[in-house]
Design an enzyme around this catalytic site. Structure first.
Site, PDB file in Angstrom:
ATOM      1  N   LEU A   2       0.831  -1.205   0.000  1.00  0.00           N
ATOM      2  CA  LEU A   2       0.000   0.000   0.000  1.00  0.00           C
ATOM      3  C   LEU A   2       0.861   1.248   0.000  1.00  0.00           C
ATOM      4  O   LEU A   2       0.562   2.222  -0.695  1.00  0.00           O
ATOM      5  CB  LEU A   2      -0.925  -0.012   1.226  1.00  0.00           C
ATOM      6  CG  LEU A   2      -1.773   1.244   1.430  1.00  0.00           C
ATOM      7  CD1 LEU A   2      -2.673   1.507   0.235  1.00  0.00           C
ATOM      8  CD2 LEU A   2      -2.581   1.129   2.718  1.00  0.00           C
ATOM      9  N   ALA A  50       2.334  -2.127   9.866  1.00  0.00           N
ATOM     10  CA  ALA A  50       1.523  -3.013  10.707  1.00  0.00           C
ATOM     11  C   ALA A  50       2.177  -4.379  10.825  1.00  0.00           C
ATOM     12  O   ALA A  50       2.944  -4.791   9.961  1.00  0.00           O
ATOM     13  CB  ALA A  50       0.119  -3.176  10.121  1.00  0.00           C
ATOM     14  N   TRP A  51       1.879  -5.049  11.918  1.00  0.00           N
ATOM     15  CA  TRP A  51       2.155  -6.486  12.036  1.00  0.00           C
ATOM     16  C   TRP A  51       0.991  -7.169  11.350  1.00  0.00           C
ATOM     17  O   TRP A  51      -0.144  -7.131  11.819  1.00  0.00           O
ATOM     18  CB  TRP A  51       2.224  -6.884  13.506  1.00  0.00           C
ATOM     19  CG  TRP A  51       2.388  -8.360  13.743  1.00  0.00           C
ATOM     20  CD1 TRP A  51       1.535  -9.371  13.388  1.00  0.00           C
ATOM     21  CD2 TRP A  51       3.479  -9.010  14.413  1.00  0.00           C
ATOM     22  NE1 TRP A  51       2.007 -10.592  13.784  1.00  0.00           N
ATOM     23  CE2 TRP A  51       3.210 -10.409  14.418  1.00  0.00           C
ATOM     24  CE3 TRP A  51       4.660  -8.559  15.007  1.00  0.00           C
ATOM     25  CZ2 TRP A  51       4.059 -11.335  15.006  1.00  0.00           C
ATOM     26  CZ3 TRP A  51       5.509  -9.495  15.588  1.00  0.00           C
ATOM     27  CH2 TRP A  51       5.218 -10.856  15.584  1.00  0.00           C
ATOM     28  N   THR A  91      -8.407  -2.750   9.828  1.00  0.00           N
ATOM     29  CA  THR A  91      -8.777  -4.034   9.225  1.00  0.00           C
ATOM     30  C   THR A  91     -10.190  -4.481   9.573  1.00  0.00           C
ATOM     31  O   THR A  91     -10.762  -4.073  10.597  1.00  0.00           O
ATOM     32  CB  THR A  91      -7.793  -5.121   9.707  1.00  0.00           C
ATOM     33  OG1 THR A  91      -8.197  -6.410   9.230  1.00  0.00           O
ATOM     34  CG2 THR A  91      -7.756  -5.185  11.223  1.00  0.00           C
ATOM     35  N   TYR A 115      -4.568 -10.696  16.212  1.00  0.00           N
ATOM     36  CA  TYR A 115      -4.348  -9.639  15.225  1.00  0.00           C
ATOM     37  C   TYR A 115      -5.463  -8.598  15.301  1.00  0.00           C
ATOM     38  O   TYR A 115      -5.207  -7.384  15.345  1.00  0.00           O
ATOM     39  CB  TYR A 115      -4.283 -10.258  13.834  1.00  0.00           C
ATOM     40  CG  TYR A 115      -4.285  -9.258  12.707  1.00  0.00           C
ATOM     41  CD1 TYR A 115      -3.201  -8.409  12.489  1.00  0.00           C
ATOM     42  CD2 TYR A 115      -5.382  -9.157  11.849  1.00  0.00           C
ATOM     43  CE1 TYR A 115      -3.216  -7.488  11.450  1.00  0.00           C
ATOM     44  CE2 TYR A 115      -5.400  -8.245  10.810  1.00  0.00           C
ATOM     45  CZ  TYR A 115      -4.314  -7.410  10.613  1.00  0.00           C
ATOM     46  OH  TYR A 115      -4.333  -6.497   9.592  1.00  0.00           O
ATOM     47  N   TRP A 141      -8.655  -7.709   2.387  1.00  0.00           N
ATOM     48  CA  TRP A 141      -8.393  -8.492   1.177  1.00  0.00           C
ATOM     49  C   TRP A 141      -7.571  -7.671   0.164  1.00  0.00           C
ATOM     50  O   TRP A 141      -7.873  -7.643  -1.029  1.00  0.00           O
ATOM     51  CB  TRP A 141      -9.700  -8.965   0.547  1.00  0.00           C
ATOM     52  CG  TRP A 141     -10.461  -9.995   1.329  1.00  0.00           C
ATOM     53  CD1 TRP A 141     -10.508 -10.130   2.692  1.00  0.00           C
ATOM     54  CD2 TRP A 141     -11.298 -11.039   0.804  1.00  0.00           C
ATOM     55  NE1 TRP A 141     -11.318 -11.168   3.031  1.00  0.00           N
ATOM     56  CE2 TRP A 141     -11.816 -11.748   1.903  1.00  0.00           C
ATOM     57  CE3 TRP A 141     -11.671 -11.419  -0.486  1.00  0.00           C
ATOM     58  CZ2 TRP A 141     -12.674 -12.841   1.760  1.00  0.00           C
ATOM     59  CZ3 TRP A 141     -12.529 -12.495  -0.636  1.00  0.00           C
ATOM     60  CH2 TRP A 141     -13.031 -13.206   0.476  1.00  0.00           C
TER      61      TRP A 141
END
Length: 282
Positions: A2, A50-51, A91, A115, A141
């Site tokens: 991204l 991010a993780w 997310t 998460y 996704w």
């Protein structure tokens, strides 16, 4: 993935921007974050870090929380000092994933994975520290040319597998990182103009499908027989972290600020495909 598309979009628009990699800036280090924001004095900060190793987070939740929870808090605190806006990418995993209609932006959260819990902690930190300048953009996704993702994996497997068994009981919205980058830029401009209230926005494509449905479309675009893709259930692929069965998000807040929601996932995939294919098969 991204971040690369976001920087490319900003450059195409002639916007001045700075992209910092993990090697450039550790967002879990408060002093380093404050120093970077103070040095560059951005109008808008977008956190693409991010993780994202969903299964690993189940046994390393503390480490994931440092990146997904503490990192956004550090960025928010630094933005609060300089007056910058913060766009935090989040997310669908913050939801339980058992819905039957698109989750609106204000739907109750109930993450079922480590998460999801750590990403929700990041959302809450941003909204608490920056109630008037913090923006959460949930996505799901994601695919694109700049990194590993489901679409690229299916392109690879089509060339080496006679048939593929793909999960058909998880529904979501395949989202091209180029489309999400566009909405992040637009949201940033609206935020600076005072035309977009702080809070939660959903950055996913329109429509919905399953991983099975997405894979069949990928095969069609490759000129391959989509019947080589066979449906299966999540029970066939038991993973440490539970996957949401339903990840479809609603997009009501975009029209309210004068921005169209992201287009249908099929239309986006058809435009993205030559670019993603070239990245996977140079």
């Amino acid at each position: 993935m991204l971040g690369k598309d976001l920087l490319a979009r900003l450059a195409a628009d002639g916007e001045q921007s700075v992209g910092l990699t993990r090697g450039d800036l550790d967002i879990t280090d408060p002093e380093a974050v404050h120093g970077a924001v103070a040095q560059h004095r951005p109008d808008v900060v977008v956190n693409c870090a991010a993780w994202t190793a969903v299964d690993d987070a189940e046994t390393k939740e503390t480490e994931a929380l440092r990146i997904n929870g503490d990192g956004p808090r550090n960025l928010a605190a630094a933005c609060a000092r300089t007056g910058a806006k913060l766009l935090q990418v989040s997310t669908d995993y913050v939801f339980a994933g058992d819905g039957t209609s698109p989750y609106p932006e204000d739907a109750p959260t109930a993450p079922k994975s480590a998460y999801g819990r750590t990403k929700l902690a990041g959302e809450r930190a941003v909204r608490t520290v920056l109630p008037d300048a913090g923006y959460v953009v949930r996505t799901a996704w994601l695919y694109g040319a700049g990194g590993g993702n489901f679409v690229r994996t299916m392109i690879k497997l089509e060339g080496i597998k006679d048939t593929l068994d793909v999960v058909d009981d998880q529904r979501g919205q395949p989202t091209w990182t180029v489309d999400l980058a566009d909405r992040l830029v637009r949201l940033g401009h609206c935020a600076l103009a005072g035309a977009a209230p702080a809070g939660i926005y959903h950055g996913t494509s329109g429509g919905e499908t399953t991983w099975y449905g997405l894979t069949r479309e990928i095969f069609r675009l490759l000129g391959a027989d989509p019947d080589r893709v066979r449906p299966t259930s999540s029970d066939a692929y038991v993973r440490p972290a539970p996957r949401p069965a339903y990840s479809v998000l609603g997009h009501d807040r975009w029209p309210a600020i004068g921005v169209d929601p992201i287009r249908d996932w099929r239309e986006a995939l058809h435009e993205a495909f030559p670019i993603v294919l070239a990245a996977e098969r140079p």
